[in-house]
Design an enzyme around this catalytic site. Structure first.
Site, PDB file in Angstrom:
ATOM      1  N   GLU A  38      41.609  89.913  54.970  1.00  0.00           N
ATOM      2  CA  GLU A  38      42.674  89.754  53.798  1.00  0.00           C
ATOM      3  C   GLU A  38      41.282  90.444  52.587  1.00  0.00           C
ATOM      4  O   GLU A  38      39.990  90.522  52.554  1.00  0.00           O
ATOM      5  CB  GLU A  38      42.770  88.470  53.358  1.00  0.00           C
ATOM      6  CG  GLU A  38      43.771  88.492  51.892  1.00  0.00           C
ATOM      7  CD  GLU A  38      43.874  86.593  51.552  1.00  0.00           C
ATOM      8  OE1 GLU A  38      44.284  87.000  51.314  1.00  0.00           O
ATOM      9  OE2 GLU A  38      43.001  86.289  51.938  1.00  0.00           O
ATOM     10  N   LYS A 105      51.743  88.848  51.051  1.00  0.00           N
ATOM     11  CA  LYS A 105      51.828  88.175  51.793  1.00  0.00           C
ATOM     12  C   LYS A 105      52.682  87.053  50.398  1.00  0.00           C
ATOM     13  O   LYS A 105      52.827  86.998  49.523  1.00  0.00           O
ATOM     14  CB  LYS A 105      50.260  87.472  51.261  1.00  0.00           C
ATOM     15  CG  LYS A 105      49.191  85.887  50.281  1.00  0.00           C
ATOM     16  CD  LYS A 105      48.189  86.081  50.184  1.00  0.00           C
ATOM     17  CE  LYS A 105      47.898  84.004  50.010  1.00  0.00           C
ATOM     18  NZ  LYS A 105      46.516  84.555  49.725  1.00  0.00           N
ATOM     19  N   CYS A 141      45.507  84.288  54.953  1.00  0.00           N
ATOM     20  CA  CYS A 141      44.700  83.182  54.214  1.00  0.00           C
ATOM     21  C   CYS A 141      45.182  81.743  54.145  1.00  0.00           C
ATOM     22  O   CYS A 141      46.157  81.387  55.275  1.00  0.00           O
ATOM     23  CB  CYS A 141      44.240  84.122  52.987  1.00  0.00           C
ATOM     24  SG  CYS A 141      43.192  82.943  52.436  1.00  0.00           S
TER      25      CYS A 141
END
Length: 262
Positions: A38, A105, A141
């Site tokens: 990321e 995300k 993440c």
């Protein structure tokens, strides 16, 4: 499939970070797919809106060129403009250099005193990439703490889960990372490619250091096939999708679900 786990250092200069990514591709010529962390464009703690680019900007364009030159598909974390904030985006690039898709995300890291949402606008749609001849669901993440996202991706046809991360350092954080990525593999009987950045050795301009390392390739039974430890590394490992079929034949937990009860 030969997968390169690219646990690179990510600093404050996008040009230096891009060169590290190109060097990693050059160092894994036998890989079919290379997965980067990321926020590979620039580490958190910088003013992300100042460096964010659209996917047709120079950073991703250079990655596309490198993917094409090295005949390797790429998954990498970048930042796209989103008004006065950015999108924390993972882009999938085919070995031909074509963009196969991107994921923004969904779950933002507003925890442990961090406030990702101050700089990042959330995405709203799970994404399965058609990439490298297979279907890869993307989890970024903090997303890995939400098992319903992983299950939704598998329900949408994901054969592999890719987890690019810049996992924040802190008490028990490494334990959480290694536990959660294995859990997503075990509960979905699927391969997981979890790639964190190498740990920061200096404090970023704003915020706490990130990255615990410990990038892992995990098979559908939960076996850790590769673990890169705490230092920068690029490792190529074999991912056999036939293992998924064998595991599911003896552990058919996905077919034992009772969705009518929940």
């Amino acid at each position: 499939m030969r997968v390169a786990l690219c646990q690179i250092e990510v600093g404050d200069d996008p040009k230096e970070n891009l060169q590290r990514m190109i060097d990693a591709l050059r160092g894994a010529p036998e890989a079919d797919l290379a997965v980067f962390p990321e926020a590979s464009m620039v580490r958190f703690g910088n003013r992300l809106a100042d460096v964010a680019e659209p996917l047709d900007g120079p950073f991703v364009t250079a990655l596309r060129k490198a993917a094409r030159e090295h005949h390797t598909a790429v998954i990498a974390g970048v930042f796209e403009p989103a008004g006065d904030r950015v999108h924390n985006t993972v882009v999938g690039i085919e070995a031909t250099g074509e963009i196969s898709g991107s994921y923004r995300k969904i779950h933002l890291f507003d925890a442990f005193s961090d406030r990702e949402s101050e700089d990042v606008a959330p995405g709203a749609e799970p994404v399965v990439l058609d990439l490298a001849g297979t279907h890869i669901g993307v989890i970024t993440c903090y997303d890995v703490r939400f098992p319903e996202l992983a299950r939704a991706l598998v329900d949408r046809g994901a054969e592999i889960l890719a987890v690019p991360a810049a996992w924040a350092q802190g008490v028990f954080k490494e334990e959480h990372w290694t536990t959660l990525v294995r859990a997503r593999a075990i509960e979905n009987t699927t391969w997981v490619i979890a790639v964190d950045k190498a740990p920061d050795r200096s404090r970023p301009p704003r915020g706490a250091p990130g990255g615990v390392g410990r990038s892992q390739l995990i098979d559908p039974m939960g076996t850790v096939v590769a673990d890169l430890g705490p230092f920068p590394a690029v490792r190529v490992a074999e991912l056999d999708l036939g293992v998924t079929e064998r595991v599911r034949s003896i552990l058919p937990s996905l077919t034992h679900r009772r969705p009518e009860l929940f």
